[in-house]
Write a protein that holds these residues in place. Structure first.
Motif, PDB file in Angstrom:
ATOM      1  N   ILE A  18       0.860  -1.178   0.000  1.00 36.38           N
ATOM      2  CA  ILE A  18       0.000   0.000   0.000  1.00 36.38           C
ATOM      3  C   ILE A  18       0.899   1.231   0.000  1.00 36.38           C
ATOM      4  N   ASP A  19       0.415   2.272  -0.639  1.00 39.94           N
ATOM      5  CA  ASP A  19       1.173   3.518  -0.749  1.00 39.94           C
ATOM      6  C   ASP A  19       1.486   4.034   0.651  1.00 39.94           C
ATOM      7  N   ILE A  20       2.754   4.396   0.878  1.00 39.89           N
ATOM      8  CA  ILE A  20       3.155   4.819   2.226  1.00 39.89           C
ATOM      9  C   ILE A  20       2.507   6.131   2.654  1.00 39.89           C
ATOM     10  N   LYS A  21       1.945   6.875   1.714  1.00 42.44           N
ATOM     11  CA  LYS A  21       1.291   8.127   2.113  1.00 42.44           C
ATOM     12  C   LYS A  21       0.094   7.873   3.025  1.00 42.44           C
ATOM     13  N   TYR A  22      -0.433   6.632   3.019  1.00 42.82           N
ATOM     14  CA  TYR A  22      -1.557   6.286   3.890  1.00 42.82           C
ATOM     15  C   TYR A  22      -1.114   5.669   5.213  1.00 42.82           C
ATOM     16  N   VAL A  23       0.149   5.262   5.315  1.00 48.55           N
ATOM     17  CA  VAL A  23       0.615   4.514   6.489  1.00 48.55           C
ATOM     18  C   VAL A  23       1.049   5.473   7.591  1.00 48.55           C
ATOM     19  N   GLN A  24       0.417   5.320   8.750  1.00 49.66           N
ATOM     20  CA  GLN A  24       0.800   6.119   9.925  1.00 49.66           C
ATOM     21  C   GLN A  24       1.932   5.427  10.669  1.00 49.66           C
ATOM     22  N   GLU A  25       1.782   4.118  10.896  1.00 47.34           N
ATOM     23  CA  GLU A  25       2.815   3.354  11.587  1.00 47.34           C
ATOM     24  C   GLU A  25       2.506   1.873  11.491  1.00 47.34           C
TER      25      GLU A  25
END
Length: 151
Positions: A18-25
Motif C-alpha cells: 500500500i502507498d506509504i502516504k496512507y501509512v501512519q505506523e
C-alpha cells in the motif's frame, strides 16, 4: 520520472503493498476488544496510545478465506501478526496482516493494472501490480479497502 513508495507485507503468503502516504505506523499485534455482532472482517478494537482504532482482518476483507491469525475458537491470536495503521479521510484504522516487509520504491512506468480475468472483490480492491524479479507486489486501493459501503 514518477515514483511510488509502498509499505509491503504478506497476507496468506501473498505479497501486497500500500502507498506509504496512507501509512501512519506499523505495530506488533496487541490485545483487542471484540465487538459483538461485528462483520467477520472486523477483528475488534485496539487502543493505540489513547486512540481507539478498528482492527480489520485484511485476509477476510479481501475474501481470501479465514485468517490463520484466528484460532479455532474464532478469536485473534494476539501473539502473531502485525497492525498497519492507515489513515484516510482523517480516520485511522488498523489492518491486520501476517508479516510486514520493507518499504520499496517503484517507477510508475512499470505499474500494471489488474488483469481483466481477475474477478470479484479482489479485482475491485486491487489498484494494480509492480513486477519483481520473482512474481509481483499487488498494490491495494486503500480507499476501497476502507470503504464501509463497499463491503
Amino acid at each position: 520520472m514518477a515514483e511510488q513508495k509502498l509499505c509491503t507485507f504478506f497476507v496468506n503468503q501473498i505479497y501486497f503493498g500500500i502507498d506509504i502516504k496512507y501509512v501512519q505506523e506499523v505495530i506488533r499485534s496487541q490485545e483487542m476488544t471484540r465487538v459483538p455482532l461485528a462483520p467477520p472482517d472486523i477483528c475488534g478494537l485496539i487502543n493505540l496510545r489513547g486512540q481507539i482504532l478498528t482492527a480489520i482482518d485484511l485476509q477476510q476483507r479481501l475474501e481470501m478465506g479465514e485468517s490463520v491469525l484466528r484460532s479455532t475458537a474464532k478469536f485473534v491470536d494476539e501473539t502473531q501478526g502485525f497492525h498497519i495503521v492507515v489513515c484516510s479521510d482523517d480516520e485511522a484504522v488498523s489492518l491486520l496482516v501476517d508479516e510486514v516487509e520493507d518499504v520499496l520504491e517503484f517507477t510508475t512506468k512499470t505499474f500494471q493494472p489488474p488483469p481483466a480475468t481477475l474477478k470479484g472483490k479482489m479485482r475491485q480492491m486491487l489498484a494494480g501490480a509492480y513486477p519483481l524479479q520473482e512474481g509481483f507486489v499487488l498494490v491495494l486501493n486503500i480507499e476501497k479497502i476502507l470503504d464501509a459501503n463497499f463491503r
